[in-house]
Design an enzyme around this catalytic site. Structure first.
Site, PDB file in Angstrom:
ATOM      1  N   TYR A 186     -39.426  40.264   9.203  1.00  0.00           N
ATOM      2  CA  TYR A 186     -38.017  39.856   9.359  1.00  0.00           C
ATOM      3  C   TYR A 186     -37.153  40.749   9.498  1.00  0.00           C
ATOM      4  O   TYR A 186     -36.854  41.360   8.252  1.00  0.00           O
ATOM      5  CB  TYR A 186     -37.872  38.638   8.189  1.00  0.00           C
ATOM      6  CG  TYR A 186     -36.423  38.337   8.064  1.00  0.00           C
ATOM      7  CD1 TYR A 186     -35.651  37.645   9.340  1.00  0.00           C
ATOM      8  CD2 TYR A 186     -35.871  38.088   6.929  1.00  0.00           C
ATOM      9  CE1 TYR A 186     -34.463  37.269   9.206  1.00  0.00           C
ATOM     10  CE2 TYR A 186     -34.659  37.540   6.842  1.00  0.00           C
ATOM     11  CZ  TYR A 186     -33.883  37.270   7.875  1.00  0.00           C
ATOM     12  OH  TYR A 186     -32.573  36.732   7.892  1.00  0.00           O
ATOM     13  N   ASP A 189     -38.906  37.281  13.521  1.00  0.00           N
ATOM     14  CA  ASP A 189     -37.463  37.237  13.775  1.00  0.00           C
ATOM     15  C   ASP A 189     -37.054  38.815  13.798  1.00  0.00           C
ATOM     16  O   ASP A 189     -36.823  39.359  12.748  1.00  0.00           O
ATOM     17  CB  ASP A 189     -36.664  36.556  12.781  1.00  0.00           C
ATOM     18  CG  ASP A 189     -35.394  36.434  12.923  1.00  0.00           C
ATOM     19  OD1 ASP A 189     -34.758  37.165  13.971  1.00  0.00           O
ATOM     20  OD2 ASP A 189     -34.428  36.015  12.299  1.00  0.00           O
ATOM     21  N   HIS A 191     -33.774  28.359  13.873  1.00  0.00           N
ATOM     22  CA  HIS A 191     -34.817  28.806  14.817  1.00  0.00           C
ATOM     23  C   HIS A 191     -35.901  27.745  15.386  1.00  0.00           C
ATOM     24  O   HIS A 191     -35.902  26.913  14.614  1.00  0.00           O
ATOM     25  CB  HIS A 191     -35.609  30.150  14.197  1.00  0.00           C
ATOM     26  CG  HIS A 191     -34.511  31.152  13.841  1.00  0.00           C
ATOM     27  ND1 HIS A 191     -34.575  32.450  14.238  1.00  0.00           N
ATOM     28  CD2 HIS A 191     -33.803  31.576  12.917  1.00  0.00           C
ATOM     29  CE1 HIS A 191     -33.811  33.421  13.876  1.00  0.00           C
ATOM     30  NE2 HIS A 191     -33.041  32.683  12.958  1.00  0.00           N
TER      31      HIS A 191
END
EC number: 3.1.11.2
Length: 251
Positions: free
Chosen positions: A105, A144, A242
Protein backbone atom coordinates in the site's frame (compact mmCIF):
# COMPACT_ATOMS: atom_id res chain seq x y z
CA UNK A 1 -2.76 -19.85 -10.01
CA UNK A 2 -5.15 -17.01 -9.25
CA UNK A 3 -4.15 -13.90 -7.31
CA UNK A 4 -6.47 -11.11 -6.18
CA UNK A 5 -5.74 -7.73 -4.60
CA UNK A 6 -8.24 -5.36 -2.98
CA UNK A 7 -7.90 -2.11 -1.05
CA UNK A 8 -10.83 -2.69 1.28
CA UNK A 9 -10.60 0.74 2.98
CA UNK A 10 -11.46 -0.76 6.34
CA UNK A 11 -11.89 -4.52 6.48
CA UNK A 12 -14.49 -4.53 9.21
CA UNK A 13 -16.71 -2.23 7.18
CA UNK A 14 -16.07 -4.20 3.99
CA UNK A 15 -17.03 -7.47 5.70
CA UNK A 16 -20.41 -5.89 6.39
CA UNK A 17 -20.71 -5.03 2.69
CA UNK A 18 -20.18 -8.46 1.15
CA UNK A 19 -16.45 -9.09 1.43
CA UNK A 20 -16.80 -12.75 2.36
CA UNK A 21 -19.12 -13.43 -0.59
CA UNK A 22 -16.56 -12.03 -3.00
CA UNK A 23 -13.66 -13.75 -1.27
CA UNK A 24 -15.25 -17.18 -1.64
CA UNK A 25 -16.53 -16.53 -5.17
CA UNK A 26 -13.06 -15.45 -6.30
CA UNK A 27 -11.54 -18.84 -5.41
CA UNK A 28 -8.19 -17.07 -5.25
CA UNK A 29 -5.08 -19.00 -4.31
CA UNK A 30 -3.63 -15.81 -2.83
CA UNK A 31 -5.79 -12.87 -1.73
CA UNK A 32 -4.09 -9.59 -0.78
CA UNK A 33 -5.63 -6.70 1.16
CA UNK A 34 -4.61 -3.10 1.70
CA UNK A 35 -5.99 -0.54 4.16
CA UNK A 36 -7.26 -3.14 6.59
CA UNK A 37 -7.45 -0.37 9.22
CA UNK A 38 -7.40 -2.60 12.27
CA UNK A 39 -5.21 -4.01 15.01
CA UNK A 40 -4.47 -7.54 16.13
CA UNK A 41 -7.51 -9.19 17.68
CA UNK A 42 -10.07 -6.79 16.21
CA UNK A 43 -11.40 -9.28 13.67
CA UNK A 44 -11.55 -13.05 13.22
CA UNK A 45 -11.56 -14.24 9.62
CA UNK A 46 -13.03 -17.73 9.21
CA UNK A 47 -11.40 -18.63 5.91
CA UNK A 48 -10.86 -22.36 6.40
CA UNK A 49 -8.07 -24.47 7.82
CA UNK A 50 -6.26 -24.55 4.47
CA UNK A 51 -5.76 -20.76 4.40
CA UNK A 52 -2.69 -19.14 5.95
CA UNK A 53 -3.25 -15.59 7.21
CA UNK A 54 -0.56 -12.93 7.48
CA UNK A 55 -1.18 -9.44 8.85
CA UNK A 56 0.95 -6.30 9.04
CA UNK A 57 -0.73 -3.76 11.29
CA UNK A 58 -0.06 -0.05 11.51
CA UNK A 59 0.85 1.29 14.92
CA UNK A 60 -1.69 4.07 14.45
CA UNK A 61 -5.18 2.72 15.08
CA UNK A 62 -7.65 2.66 12.20
CA UNK A 63 -4.95 3.40 9.64
CA UNK A 64 -3.29 1.63 6.73
CA UNK A 65 -2.40 -2.05 7.24
CA UNK A 66 -2.00 -5.00 4.88
CA UNK A 67 -2.91 -8.69 4.92
CA UNK A 68 -2.47 -11.78 2.77
CA UNK A 69 -4.65 -14.90 2.78
CA UNK A 70 -2.85 -17.74 1.03
CA UNK A 71 -3.87 -21.32 0.26
CA UNK A 72 -0.19 -22.04 -0.41
CA UNK A 73 2.16 -21.96 2.54
CA UNK A 74 4.97 -19.51 1.78
CA UNK A 75 8.61 -20.37 2.34
CA UNK A 76 9.08 -17.13 4.27
CA UNK A 77 7.22 -13.94 5.20
CA UNK A 78 8.67 -10.49 5.68
CA UNK A 79 6.85 -7.60 7.33
CA UNK A 80 7.79 -4.22 5.95
CA UNK A 81 10.70 -3.19 3.78
CA UNK A 82 13.52 -2.71 6.27
CA UNK A 83 14.41 -5.22 8.96
CA UNK A 84 12.75 -3.07 11.61
CA UNK A 85 9.64 -2.95 9.37
CA UNK A 86 7.53 0.18 9.00
CA UNK A 87 5.13 1.64 11.55
CA UNK A 88 2.39 2.04 8.93
CA UNK A 89 2.06 -1.66 8.08
CA UNK A 90 2.27 -1.01 4.35
CA UNK A 91 3.97 -4.14 3.08
CA UNK A 92 4.12 -7.90 3.21
CA UNK A 93 6.55 -10.02 1.20
CA UNK A 94 5.81 -13.71 0.80
CA UNK A 95 8.33 -16.05 -0.76
CA UNK A 96 7.04 -18.99 -2.80
CA UNK A 97 8.91 -21.62 -4.81
CA UNK A 98 8.69 -19.74 -8.12
CA UNK A 99 8.45 -16.08 -7.08
CA UNK A 100 8.29 -13.43 -4.38
CA UNK A 101 4.94 -11.72 -3.86
CA UNK A 102 4.95 -8.16 -2.52
CA UNK A 103 1.63 -6.84 -1.26
CA UNK A 104 2.00 -3.09 -0.89
CA UNK A 105 0.00 0.00 0.00
CA UNK A 106 2.09 2.86 -1.36
CA UNK A 107 2.06 6.09 0.69
CA UNK A 108 -0.25 8.81 -0.58
CA UNK A 109 1.34 12.19 -1.36
CA UNK A 110 -1.72 13.89 0.21
CA UNK A 111 -3.97 16.39 -1.52
CA UNK A 112 -1.65 19.32 -0.74
CA UNK A 113 1.41 17.22 -1.74
CA UNK A 114 2.99 17.71 1.69
CA UNK A 115 3.97 14.04 1.72
CA UNK A 116 5.32 13.98 -1.83
CA UNK A 117 9.01 14.19 -0.79
CA UNK A 118 8.53 11.23 1.56
CA UNK A 119 6.61 9.37 -1.14
CA UNK A 120 9.43 9.82 -3.68
CA UNK A 121 12.09 8.75 -1.18
CA UNK A 122 9.95 5.71 -0.29
CA UNK A 123 9.62 4.84 -4.00
CA UNK A 124 13.41 4.78 -4.39
CA UNK A 125 13.81 2.47 -1.38
CA UNK A 126 11.00 0.25 -2.65
CA UNK A 127 12.55 -0.12 -6.10
CA UNK A 128 15.92 -1.03 -4.55
CA UNK A 129 14.19 -3.59 -2.34
CA UNK A 130 12.37 -5.16 -5.30
CA UNK A 131 15.51 -5.38 -7.40
CA UNK A 132 17.39 -7.03 -4.54
CA UNK A 133 14.71 -9.74 -4.38
CA UNK A 134 14.82 -10.10 -8.16
CA UNK A 135 18.41 -11.33 -7.89
CA UNK A 136 17.04 -14.49 -6.27
CA UNK A 137 13.78 -15.14 -8.14
CA UNK A 138 11.03 -13.29 -10.07
CA UNK A 139 8.82 -10.80 -8.24
CA UNK A 140 5.09 -10.08 -8.38
CA UNK A 141 4.00 -6.72 -6.95
CA UNK A 142 0.36 -6.09 -6.17
CA UNK A 143 -1.64 -3.50 -4.33
CA UNK A 144 -2.73 0.11 -4.25
CA UNK A 145 0.23 1.94 -5.78
CA UNK A 146 -1.54 5.30 -5.47
CA UNK A 147 -0.69 6.49 -8.97
CA UNK A 148 -2.43 6.57 -12.34
CA UNK A 149 0.50 5.91 -14.64
CA UNK A 150 -0.79 7.13 -17.99
CA UNK A 151 -3.59 9.42 -19.13
CA UNK A 152 -5.59 6.36 -20.17
CA UNK A 153 -5.62 5.33 -16.51
CA UNK A 154 -8.00 8.02 -15.28
CA UNK A 155 -11.18 9.59 -16.57
CA UNK A 156 -10.11 13.23 -16.48
CA UNK A 157 -6.34 13.46 -16.96
CA UNK A 158 -6.06 17.10 -18.02
CA UNK A 159 -7.60 18.76 -14.94
CA UNK A 160 -5.76 16.29 -12.68
CA UNK A 161 -2.28 17.06 -13.99
CA UNK A 162 -0.09 17.74 -10.97
CA UNK A 163 -2.63 16.46 -8.45
CA UNK A 164 -1.76 13.80 -5.90
CA UNK A 165 -1.56 10.45 -7.68
CA UNK A 166 -0.96 12.08 -11.06
CA UNK A 167 2.11 14.26 -10.57
CA UNK A 168 4.98 13.97 -13.01
CA UNK A 169 7.17 12.80 -10.14
CA UNK A 170 4.89 9.93 -9.08
CA UNK A 171 4.27 8.83 -12.63
CA UNK A 172 8.00 8.98 -13.28
CA UNK A 173 8.70 6.63 -10.37
CA UNK A 174 6.24 4.13 -11.86
CA UNK A 175 7.99 4.47 -15.22
CA UNK A 176 11.33 3.83 -13.51
CA UNK A 177 10.01 0.71 -11.79
CA UNK A 178 8.56 -0.72 -15.01
CA UNK A 179 11.79 0.08 -16.85
CA UNK A 180 13.66 -1.96 -14.25
CA UNK A 181 12.13 -5.12 -15.68
CA UNK A 182 8.45 -5.17 -14.73
CA UNK A 183 5.23 -5.43 -16.66
CA UNK A 184 1.85 -3.89 -15.84
CA UNK A 185 -0.21 -7.06 -16.30
CA UNK A 186 -3.47 -5.31 -17.13
CA UNK A 187 -1.92 -3.07 -19.79
CA UNK A 188 0.07 -6.05 -21.07
CA UNK A 189 -3.17 -7.82 -21.99
CA UNK A 190 -5.40 -4.77 -22.52
CA UNK A 191 -3.11 -2.04 -23.90
CA UNK A 192 -5.85 0.21 -25.25
CA UNK A 193 -8.81 -0.49 -22.98
CA UNK A 194 -10.36 2.69 -21.64
CA UNK A 195 -12.89 3.50 -18.91
CA UNK A 196 -11.73 0.68 -16.64
CA UNK A 197 -10.80 1.93 -13.19
CA UNK A 198 -10.16 0.58 -9.70
CA UNK A 199 -10.84 3.62 -7.50
CA UNK A 200 -13.57 6.28 -7.38
CA UNK A 201 -14.02 9.27 -5.11
CA UNK A 202 -16.87 9.14 -2.60
CA UNK A 203 -18.22 12.37 -4.08
CA UNK A 204 -21.86 12.03 -5.18
CA UNK A 205 -22.53 10.23 -8.50
CA UNK A 206 -18.82 9.77 -9.24
CA UNK A 207 -18.89 5.99 -9.29
CA UNK A 208 -22.23 5.88 -11.08
CA UNK A 209 -20.71 7.98 -13.85
CA UNK A 210 -17.49 5.92 -13.73
CA UNK A 211 -15.26 8.93 -13.11
CA UNK A 212 -12.41 6.86 -11.78
CA UNK A 213 -8.70 6.15 -11.60
CA UNK A 214 -6.76 2.92 -12.14
CA UNK A 215 -4.33 2.92 -9.22
CA UNK A 216 -4.41 -0.77 -8.17
CA UNK A 217 -2.03 -3.07 -10.01
CA UNK A 218 -0.38 -6.40 -10.53
CA UNK A 219 3.16 -5.85 -11.80
CA UNK A 220 5.16 -8.93 -12.74
CA UNK A 221 8.78 -9.58 -13.62
CA UNK A 222 9.26 -9.66 -17.38
CA UNK A 223 10.10 -13.35 -17.26
CA UNK A 224 6.63 -14.01 -15.80
CA UNK A 225 4.72 -11.90 -18.33
CA UNK A 226 4.21 -14.81 -20.74
CA UNK A 227 2.56 -16.78 -17.91
CA UNK A 228 -0.13 -14.15 -17.31
CA UNK A 229 -3.24 -15.60 -18.96
CA UNK A 230 -5.74 -13.12 -17.52
CA UNK A 231 -5.65 -9.71 -15.86
CA UNK A 232 -8.90 -8.11 -14.83
CA UNK A 233 -10.57 -5.40 -12.76
CA UNK A 234 -13.86 -6.29 -11.04
CA UNK A 235 -15.38 -2.82 -11.36
CA UNK A 236 -18.85 -4.04 -10.41
CA UNK A 237 -17.78 -5.17 -6.94
CA UNK A 238 -18.79 -2.74 -4.21
CA UNK A 239 -17.82 -2.64 -0.54
CA UNK A 240 -15.00 -0.10 -0.78
CA UNK A 241 -14.04 2.97 -2.79
CA UNK A 242 -11.65 0.57 -4.58
CA UNK A 243 -12.60 -2.59 -6.42
CA UNK A 244 -10.65 -5.86 -6.61
CA UNK A 245 -8.07 -6.54 -9.31
CA UNK A 246 -6.70 -9.93 -10.25
CA UNK A 247 -4.41 -12.04 -12.40
CA UNK A 248 -4.29 -15.64 -13.51
CA UNK A 249 -0.88 -17.27 -13.98
CA UNK A 250 -0.02 -20.52 -15.69
CA UNK A 251 1.63 -23.09 -13.48
Amino acid sequence: MKLVSWNVNGLRACVNKGFMDYYHQSEADIFCLQETKLQAGQIEMELGEDVYQYWNYAIKKGYSGTAVFSRIKPLSVRYGMEEDSEPEGRMLTLEYDAFYLINVYTPNAKRDLTRLPYRLEWEDRFRSYVLQLEKTKPVIICGDLNVAHQEIDLKNPKPNMGNSGFTDEERGKMTDLLASGYVDSFRHLHPDQTDVYSWWSYMPKVRERNVGWRIDYFLVSQQLASKVTDAYIDCHVMGSDHCPVGVQLQG
